[in-house]
Design an enzyme around this catalytic site. Structure first.
Site, short mmCIF file in Angstrom:
data_model
loop_
_atom_site.label_atom_id
_atom_site.label_comp_id
_atom_site.label_asym_id
_atom_site.label_seq_id
_atom_site.Cartn_x
_atom_site.Cartn_y
_atom_site.Cartn_z
N ASP A 179 -4.17 4.90 2.91
CA ASP A 179 -3.80 3.55 2.65
C ASP A 179 -3.89 2.89 3.79
O ASP A 179 -3.36 1.70 3.89
CB ASP A 179 -2.13 3.83 2.46
CG ASP A 179 -1.95 4.00 0.81
OD1 ASP A 179 -2.48 3.59 -0.10
OD2 ASP A 179 -1.37 5.27 0.76
N ASP A 180 -4.72 3.07 4.87
CA ASP A 180 -4.97 2.24 6.07
C ASP A 180 -5.93 1.13 5.43
O ASP A 180 -7.13 1.32 4.84
CB ASP A 180 -5.77 3.21 6.92
CG ASP A 180 -6.00 2.38 8.26
OD1 ASP A 180 -5.14 2.43 9.17
OD2 ASP A 180 -7.03 1.73 8.16
N TYR A 181 -5.51 0.04 5.93
CA TYR A 181 -6.43 -1.08 5.35
C TYR A 181 -7.76 -1.31 5.85
O TYR A 181 -8.76 -1.23 5.16
CB TYR A 181 -5.54 -2.42 5.90
CG TYR A 181 -6.50 -3.77 5.38
CD1 TYR A 181 -6.29 -4.37 3.96
CD2 TYR A 181 -7.21 -4.10 6.13
CE1 TYR A 181 -6.93 -5.34 3.79
CE2 TYR A 181 -8.08 -5.26 5.97
CZ TYR A 181 -7.98 -5.95 4.47
OH TYR A 181 -8.69 -7.27 4.15
#
Length: 232
Positions: A179-181
């Protein structure tokens, strides 16, 4: 880059010392990773050698307290606030759970912490005193998944925060922050996608990167710094 409950589970295994990053990522490991995913191999050639810097973790409690202070702030502003917190709590070895709990909430707020951050720091101190936050010796023996499970019980500590500690403070080689951009954006660019992948899609693709998913994540971040996407 916010955390999410949909983030990928960390590895259940405890890596051996010779697999820890960055030294553990040997030329043989690099070749194996490139063979498992040729497009990632092209990206690795374009970016160059792994330059991931691991800052030695001396005390998980202090590291997490610092993470709380730094959330949603620029580095300079956060450093100033955390320095003020340390002035009230104690520097170095004096920054203990007991010392944090001895400081009134009003003093933590006066140092620059928001109400939510002051509450999170006190909860961290309480959890550390109860044994939920491991010592460094214990943390090194715990699996990625166990550390995520324990530390996300602390108010204000999400899975992303723990994953960053696993990669950049403990040198764990197989962490994939889905979920890290930056990881998602780098993946979209590297693989020529029209939109960023969903967590489950990135997790599924990341199976071919085991046991070096932290390395692949680092290269996804670097992909955003390139003038163009890797050629297929």
């Amino acid at each position: 880059m916010p955390a999410s409950s949909r983030a990928a589970p960390a590895s259940d295994s405890v890596p051996s010392s010779d697999s820890l990053l960055p030294e553990g990522f040997t030329p043989a490991a690099r070749r194996a990773l490139a063979k498992a995913d040729p497009l990632l191999g092209t990206l690795m050639k374009q970016v160059g050698p792994l330059r991931l810097e691991v800052e030695a973790l001396r005390d998980p409690f202090v590291a997490l307290a610092r993470s709380i202070a730094y959330q949603q702030l620029t580095g300079k502003a956060a450093a100033t606030i955390f320095a003020r917190v340390c002035e009230r709590v104690g520097e170095g070895a004096r920054f203990t759970p007991e010392a944090v709990l001895a400081v009134p909430v009003e003093d933590l707020r006066a140092a620059g912490l928001s109400g939510a951050k002051a509450a999170a720091m006190r909860d961290l101190a309480l959890k550390a005193r109860e044994g939920e936050v491991p010592t460094l010796t214990r943390a090194r023996r715990m699996s990625d998944a166990a550390l995520v499970e324990h530390l996300t019980k602390v108010r204000g500590i999400g899975q992303w925060t723990v994953e960053m500690m696993l990669i950049f403070r403990l040198g764990r080689p197989d962490v994939l922050p889905v979920d890290d951009y930056g990881v998602r954006k780098g993946f979209m660019r590297t693989y020529g996608l029209a939109e960023m992948p969903r967590a489950r899609e990135l997790l599924a693709h990341g199976e071919r990167w085991r046991p070096w998913r932290s390395v692949a994540s680092w290269y996804m971040w670097r992909a955003l710094e390139l003038p163009k996407a890797p050629a297929p």
